[in-house]
Design an enzyme around this catalytic site. Structure first.
Site, short mmCIF file in Angstrom:
data_model
loop_
_atom_site.label_atom_id
_atom_site.label_comp_id
_atom_site.label_asym_id
_atom_site.label_seq_id
_atom_site.Cartn_x
_atom_site.Cartn_y
_atom_site.Cartn_z
N HIS A 48 57.52 51.72 41.91
CA HIS A 48 58.44 50.63 42.24
C HIS A 48 59.47 50.46 41.14
CE1 HIS A 48 56.22 48.18 39.34
NE2 HIS A 48 55.12 48.57 39.92
P1 TYD Z 1 51.63 46.38 40.86
O1 TYD Z 1 52.68 45.73 40.03
O2 TYD Z 1 52.05 47.11 42.09
O3 TYD Z 1 50.77 47.37 39.95
P2 TYD Z 1 51.17 48.74 39.24
O4 TYD Z 1 52.64 48.77 39.09
O5 TYD Z 1 50.45 48.68 37.94
O6 TYD Z 1 50.64 49.85 40.07
O7 TYD Z 1 50.54 45.27 41.22
C1 TYD Z 1 49.31 45.60 41.84
C2 TYD Z 1 48.79 44.34 42.51
O8 TYD Z 1 48.51 43.33 41.56
C3 TYD Z 1 49.77 43.75 43.53
O9 TYD Z 1 49.01 43.29 44.64
C4 TYD Z 1 50.36 42.57 42.80
C5 TYD Z 1 49.26 42.15 41.83
N1 TYD Z 1 49.80 41.61 40.57
C6 TYD Z 1 49.69 40.27 40.30
O10 TYD Z 1 49.17 39.47 41.10
N2 TYD Z 1 50.20 39.79 39.11
C7 TYD Z 1 50.78 40.61 38.20
O11 TYD Z 1 51.22 40.14 37.11
C8 TYD Z 1 50.87 42.01 38.50
C9 TYD Z 1 51.53 42.96 37.53
C10 TYD Z 1 50.38 42.47 39.68
#
Ligand code: TYD
Length: 132
Positions: A48
């Site tokens: 993303h």
């Molecule tokens: P995501 O940012 O997509 O993780 P990564 O980039 O590390 O793969 O987030 C994964 C999941 O966690 C998504 O459902 C959103 C949740 N999340 C939160 O609730 N709070 C946060 O601060 C973060 C970073 C993610």
């Protein structure tokens, strides 16, 4: 590409190393800290971009790769030093992979969690980066 590797001061002693991140090290106001751990081998994170969020990533333990794309070029950065961080400015697509066993990725972010700030579709990201 609008990224930067920033060295984190290290206090090295025979008793072990200590690194400190004070607010003047990071070029944004810190508002959230989270960390990735127990990442299974072969797993990928990220996938993303952010519209406004700035992030500072550190491999607190072990190593992983960060694949960055600003819509024009791609770069791969390996993070493997607890006293080095990667600043990712807004508008950059990132993927994290190649996590070593037991690795920990600490993320310091400029804002609290906001799903509306994410671009999770690569085609939409390419359009977005053309227009910004
Ligand atoms: P995501 O940012 O997509 O993780 P990564 O980039 O590390 O793969 O987030 C994964 C999941 O966690 C998504 O459902 C959103 C949740 N999340 C939160 O609730 N709070 C946060 O601060 C973060 C970073 C993610």
């Amino acid at each position: 590409m609008n990224i930067q590797i920033i060295e984190i001061p290290k206090i090295k002693e025979p008793r072990g190393n200590l690194s400190v991140i004070e607010k003047d090290i990071i070029p944004f106001e810190m508002n959230r800290v989270y960390y990735l751990y127990d990442v299974p081998s072969g797993s990928e994170r990220g996938g993303h971009a952010h519209k406004n969020l700035k992030q500072f990533l550190i491999a607190l333990s072990g190593s992983f790769n960060v694949i960055l794309n600003d819509g024009k070029e791609e770069k791969v950065i390996t993070l493997n030093k607890p006293n080095e961080g990667l600043l990712i400015n807004p508008g950059i697509w990132r993927e994290l992979n190649n996590f070593s066993s037991g690795s920990v990725c600490l993320v310091i972010a400029s804002a609290v969690y906001d799903e509306a700030d994410y671009i999770r579709d690569f085609d939409k990201f390419k359009l977005y980066s053309k227009n910004h």
